[in-house]
Each structure stands twice: as C-alpha cells, then as structure tokens.
Design a protein around this motif. Sequence first.
Motif, short mmCIF file in Angstrom:
data_model
loop_
_atom_site.label_atom_id
_atom_site.label_comp_id
_atom_site.label_asym_id
_atom_site.label_seq_id
_atom_site.Cartn_x
_atom_site.Cartn_y
_atom_site.Cartn_z
N LEU A 25 65.22 36.27 10.86
CA LEU A 25 65.44 37.45 10.25
C LEU A 25 65.80 37.25 8.88
O LEU A 25 65.36 38.02 7.65
CB LEU A 25 66.44 38.43 10.70
CG LEU A 25 65.75 39.28 11.81
CD1 LEU A 25 66.90 40.05 12.52
CD2 LEU A 25 64.69 40.09 11.54
N LYS A 26 66.59 36.06 8.46
CA LYS A 26 67.23 36.14 7.28
C LYS A 26 65.99 35.72 6.06
O LYS A 26 66.25 35.85 4.84
CB LYS A 26 68.18 34.70 7.03
CG LYS A 26 69.26 35.17 7.86
CD LYS A 26 70.33 33.99 7.54
CE LYS A 26 71.82 34.17 8.39
NZ LYS A 26 72.26 32.89 8.68
N THR A 48 61.06 43.84 3.62
CA THR A 48 60.03 43.30 4.69
C THR A 48 60.78 42.81 6.08
O THR A 48 60.12 41.97 6.66
CB THR A 48 59.47 41.88 3.87
OG1 THR A 48 60.67 41.13 3.91
CG2 THR A 48 58.67 42.01 2.79
N GLU A 49 61.97 43.36 6.23
CA GLU A 49 62.59 43.32 7.53
C GLU A 49 61.71 43.52 8.61
O GLU A 49 61.90 42.74 9.79
CB GLU A 49 63.93 44.16 7.63
CG GLU A 49 65.07 43.62 6.83
CD GLU A 49 65.23 44.51 5.54
OE1 GLU A 49 64.05 45.21 5.34
OE2 GLU A 49 66.18 44.46 5.10
N PHE A 65 63.16 37.41 6.13
CA PHE A 65 62.47 38.75 5.55
C PHE A 65 63.64 39.52 5.18
O PHE A 65 64.41 40.10 5.77
CB PHE A 65 61.86 39.13 6.95
CG PHE A 65 60.61 38.18 7.56
CD1 PHE A 65 59.65 38.24 6.84
CD2 PHE A 65 61.27 37.41 8.60
CE1 PHE A 65 58.73 37.61 7.39
CE2 PHE A 65 60.42 36.63 8.94
CZ PHE A 65 59.15 36.52 8.50
N LYS A 66 63.82 39.50 3.74
CA LYS A 66 64.58 40.46 3.04
C LYS A 66 64.09 41.51 2.32
O LYS A 66 62.87 41.47 1.84
CB LYS A 66 65.55 39.89 2.33
CG LYS A 66 66.77 38.95 3.07
CD LYS A 66 67.84 39.57 3.09
CE LYS A 66 68.63 39.41 4.43
NZ LYS A 66 69.40 38.12 4.47
N GLY A 67 64.75 42.66 1.88
CA GLY A 67 64.11 43.60 0.95
C GLY A 67 63.13 44.05 1.40
O GLY A 67 61.96 43.87 0.62
N SER A 76 64.43 49.23 12.13
CA SER A 76 63.46 48.74 11.28
C SER A 76 62.27 48.86 11.82
O SER A 76 61.04 48.72 10.92
CB SER A 76 63.82 47.25 10.72
OG SER A 76 63.56 46.47 11.54
#
Length: 446
Positions: A282-283, A289-290, A285-287, A155
């Motif tokens: 990390l959780k 924006t990881e 930052f989803k969709g 990513s």
Amino acid sequence: MLAFLENRLGLFSWLRELGGTARPPREASFLQGLGFATLCVLALVIVTGIGISFHYVPSADHAYDSIRVLERDVTGGALMRALHYQGTSVLVVLAFLDLCVWFFLGLYKRPREFAWIFGIVLFALIVGGAFTGYLLPWDQNAWFATKVRLGILASAPELGPRIRDILQGGSELGSMSLGRFFTLHTMVVPLLIGLVVVIRGRVMRRHGMSPVGLRVDESPTLQGPFPSRTTWSKAFLGILAVAACFVIADRWPAELEAIADPADSNYQPRPEWYFFGPFELLKFFKGGTEAIGAFWLPNALLVVLVLLPFFDRNPERRLRKRPICLIAGALFLVTIGTLTWRGSQDKPTHYKTPAHPLHATAEMRLGYDLTRKEGCFSCHAWNAPDGIAYGQEDKDAPPMEDIEYDPEDLSELLLEPPEEMPAYPHLSEAQRVAVGKYVESLRSKD
Ligand code: HEC
C-alpha cells in the motif's frame, strides 16, 4: 438397536460416506494432507474462540477488562487466548500454503475447479475472521489497526465507504462497531466457514484426491482401503500443526496493550506479521491512487486465481511442463516474501503503555488516565514486576518503580519540577494528587 438407528437416522450410511468412499490415488503427495491440517487448526481456533466468548463482554466499556480478567483470573485463560490468537496465524499460513500446493502441483485442473474456488473463498473467510476479531480486545492496537483497515476498505470505489459505515455503525469506532464486529466474528464468519467447509468436502469427495504428476487425462492407480498411506500423512500433519500452535502460543502469548484511547493521535498501529506484505504494498500507492493498491490489485489477483482453472487448459500437472505458472508463481512468492520482510523492518515508534489498574478506585483510575495523557511514560519507563518494560526510557529520568515521592509531595513537584521536566500547572490539586497516587502504586515493593 443398530438397525433401528440406521433405519431412522441413516447413521451408518452417513458415517460410511464421511469415512471417504473415494480411495486416494497412489500418486497423492504427502503435502495434500495440508488441507486436513488446516481443518484441525480451524477446529482448535473455534474451540478456543468459544472458550473466550464465555468470558468476553462485547461492549466498549467492558471488553478490555473482560479480556484482562480472562487472562489473570481464569484457569488456562491466557493460554486459551494465546492459542486463539497464534492459532489464527498458523491457520492463515496453512491455508495459504495449501493454496500454494494446489497451484504448484496443478491440483486445480479439471475436474476439481470448484474445490479450488472454494479453497480461495475459505482463505478469504479466514482473513475476514482475523480482521473482525482484531478489534475485540479493544486495546490501542486493536482500535487503531481496525481504524486503518476500515480506511483501506473505504478507499474501494462506490461501495467502499458504505461498507465501512455499516461495519462501524456510527461516525466513529465505538460500542456499536464492537457489537457488529462481535456478531460477524462469532456468528456470520464461522457459519460461512462451516458452510464452505461442508460444500468443499462434498465437492472433493466427488472426484477424490487429485493424483500428482499425471496429466488430467491419465487415470490414477488407487491406494489400498482405509486407513491408507494418505490417512497417515494427514494425521501426521494435523498433529504437527496443532502441536505447533501450542508451542507458539506458549512462547509468544497474545499481547494486550493499554485500553484504546481514540484521542491518542501519536499511536501508530502495527498489523499482524502476515499482513506486513499487503501493507507494505500500500505504501507504493499514495495520494489518490490508494484504491489501486487497496482494491484493484488484490481483486484482480483474486479474479485471476478464481478463473485460473478455466483459462489454463494445459492438461499437464507437472510444473516442468507449465513454465508460465512456474514463473508467475515464483515471482508472486518472491514479491510477497520481500514485501513481508520489508514490512517487518519498520519498528513501531510508539511506546507500550501499561494497562490501567484493575478494580481500582475512581481516583486511581483518574491518576492513570492523566499519567498516560500527560505523557509521563514518554520519559519515565516502568519495569513491571512481571518483567515487561513499559514507556520510553529517558536516561536522566528515574524509572517509575524508583520514584519515592508520596502523592502530596509529587503534586507539589508537578508545579515546580526539576529542570529537564515540564511543569503541569494546568492540572488541579486533586488531579495532581491522583497522579501521585497512581505513580505510588507503581513503586517496586522491595
Ligand atoms: C520530558 C521528560 C519528562 C516528562 C514528560 C516527565 N518527567 Fe518526571 N522527570 C524527568 C527528568 C529528566 C527527571 C529527573 C530530574 C532530576 O533529577 O534532575 C524527572 C523527575 C521526576 C520526579 C522526581 C524523581 C526523583 O526521585 O527525584 C518525579 C516524581 C517525576 N519526574 C514525576 C513525573 C510525572 C508524574 C510526570 C507526568 C505528569 C513526569 N514526571 C513527566 C523527565 C520527565
């Protein structure tokens, strides 16, 4: 003879230099021995790593079994692996604590900027060692956790996917990846670690140990000649750290789950506990924006830390006189602590599957693979003779060790099962009998 050795090899001047020309300051803290303790544990991890690699086969077909043979048949093999595994946890913790000591005691200040930077590089390399070593046992957790980590790596903008492909060496994690991880883990990372340790040692000797609580422009008073008070605190912390590794390895052996099955889409890997915090982060930052959580934030922190001695020109080392550092450091520790705690609350949703029978016939192996693939363990638990409980217990389904069917009867039963159990008409007679053979082998012998 001695004069000859000194003349030809410079042996004694070299030893004298190693023995520490710079005497530590009286103001040195006992906590500054943590760096030495880290080195002691590093040595333990390297020695046990060499021991394991004597028995390890870096190929997807044999890696897993070579670890099982190491644990079962090699004297001290299980202890060696546990020491390597738990020693790495201790190593990560010590390297982290050492960085904290450097930060809070202001040891990174002029003229030791580069010792601090090399300390950060060393920490990164240790984490890199943990990352590359994780895949090597080739069990479920190794495979799926590495898959997740490579996804995170990919990513990163631009180079991310490239680096992942280079590490993976193919479209999927396989033998090629295992070979590359093995080379990185046993050659590249240790070589870099050795290099950084040597360079850092030289840099440290140049200016000696930092005095604690003095301003950067105050000169310290020195301790007596070797062995000084600092020598004893180093020895004490070093012995304590290595002893802690043995106690932890004895209490919590390294786990080994069933061999990696890439087709098992239900498996949810769990990171080592010291990665709970970053994974929890990390959780958020989803969709799309990881990359912020996986790349920008950690690297921004890294850059800030590396540059810290250059923009923090405050000559004070005492924490009371460095309010910004105190607040920022405390906030960071509280955040990482909270995230780690939150991450530890996630219980894994998958169940443990037993390892396949070692040295088994092809039929037995087929039976094992089918039993696992068809999900028998999702209702029938198995309490192994060594006390480990596998599978998931359904209160109506008898545990495997209590099933008394012989292979042929079990084959019939799979076609016409009891009410609460699914039927398996898609399996051939030979496959059903194979399942029966395997289930029979799990029966308790008493
Ligand atoms: C959805 C849950 C479930 C799954 C999956 C399942 N079983 Fe069962 N099984 C049961 C239950 C519940 C019983 C007990 C039924 C009863 O006694 O009425 C049972 C009974 C059995 C029995 C008879 C045990 C006895 O002593 O009476 C055997 C043998 C058995 N299962 C084997 C298997 C095998 C082999 C598989 C995989 C191919 C499997 N089961 C998959 C739930 C399950």
